[in-house]
Write a protein that holds these residues in place. Structure first.
Motif, PDB file in Angstrom:
ATOM      1  N   ARG A  94       0.788  -1.229   0.000  1.00  0.00           N
ATOM      2  CA  ARG A  94       0.000   0.000   0.000  1.00  0.00           C
ATOM      3  C   ARG A  94       0.820   1.279   0.000  1.00  0.00           C
ATOM      4  NH1 ARG A  94      -5.464   0.084   1.988  1.00  0.00           N
ATOM      5  NH2 ARG A  94      -6.289  -2.000   1.759  1.00  0.00           N
ATOM      6  N   THR A 127      -9.466  -0.090  -7.099  1.00  0.00           N
ATOM      7  CA  THR A 127     -10.329  -0.413  -5.972  1.00  0.00           C
ATOM      8  C   THR A 127     -11.747  -0.624  -6.488  1.00  0.00           C
ATOM      9  OG1 THR A 127     -10.750   1.942  -5.560  1.00  0.00           O
ATOM     10  CG2 THR A 127      -8.966   0.915  -4.312  1.00  0.00           C
ATOM     11  N   GLU A 128     -12.519  -1.327  -5.722  1.00  0.00           N
ATOM     12  CA  GLU A 128     -13.921  -1.549  -6.074  1.00  0.00           C
ATOM     13  C   GLU A 128     -14.712  -0.287  -5.812  1.00  0.00           C
ATOM     14  OE1 GLU A 128     -15.253  -4.312  -7.430  1.00  0.00           O
ATOM     15  OE2 GLU A 128     -13.211  -5.074  -7.565  1.00  0.00           O
TER      16      GLU A 128
END
Length: 131
Positions: A94, A127-128
């Motif tokens: 990340r 990302t969703e």
């Protein structure tokens, strides 16, 4: 006997005062130049670390070695304010971290000013969408 005026009695006082205060003035001058050199070296190191982070954090971007190389290239092109020591980049899942270390230009013989700056940045990723 001739009487001297106050202006005549103080004749020669200015060179003595200057000889006494000049070392302090020169010390302050050199100290201010050294402080400026240290701050410029810190700025160069931080900018190099940010360039390394920006190169490494992009989605499908370059690896850590290329980010380190870009940071080194920036330091080399920024002048002699920073003598480069090490550039370390790490890319996690990340976050990307780049640390640039070295020494600031010193006008005082035998005195070293170590510099280390670190920059962090999030790794770009898909990302969703929120429901």
């Amino acid at each position: 006997m001739t009487r001297r005026t106050p202006a005549q009695r103080d004749r020669g006082a200015s060179p003595v005062e200057l000889a006494i205060t000049m070392p302090a003035i020169l010390l302050l001058l050199f100290a201010s130049i050294q402080v400026a050199a240290v701050f410029l070296a810190r700025s160069v190191a931080l900018n190099a670390a940010q360039i390394g982070v920006n190169a490494t954090r992009v989605l499908d971007g370059v690896d850590e070695a290329e980010g380190e190389a870009q940071a080194r290239e920036f330091v080399a092109g920024a002048g002699d304010w920073l003598t480069l020591g090490t550039v370390e980049a790490s890319r996690g899942e990340r976050e990307v971290t780049v640390t640039v270390s070295g020494e600031a230009l010193s006008i005082l013989p035998g005195v070293r000013f170590p510099i280390s700056q670190t920059a962090h940045g999030p790794v770009e990723r898909f990302t969703e969408p929120a429901p």
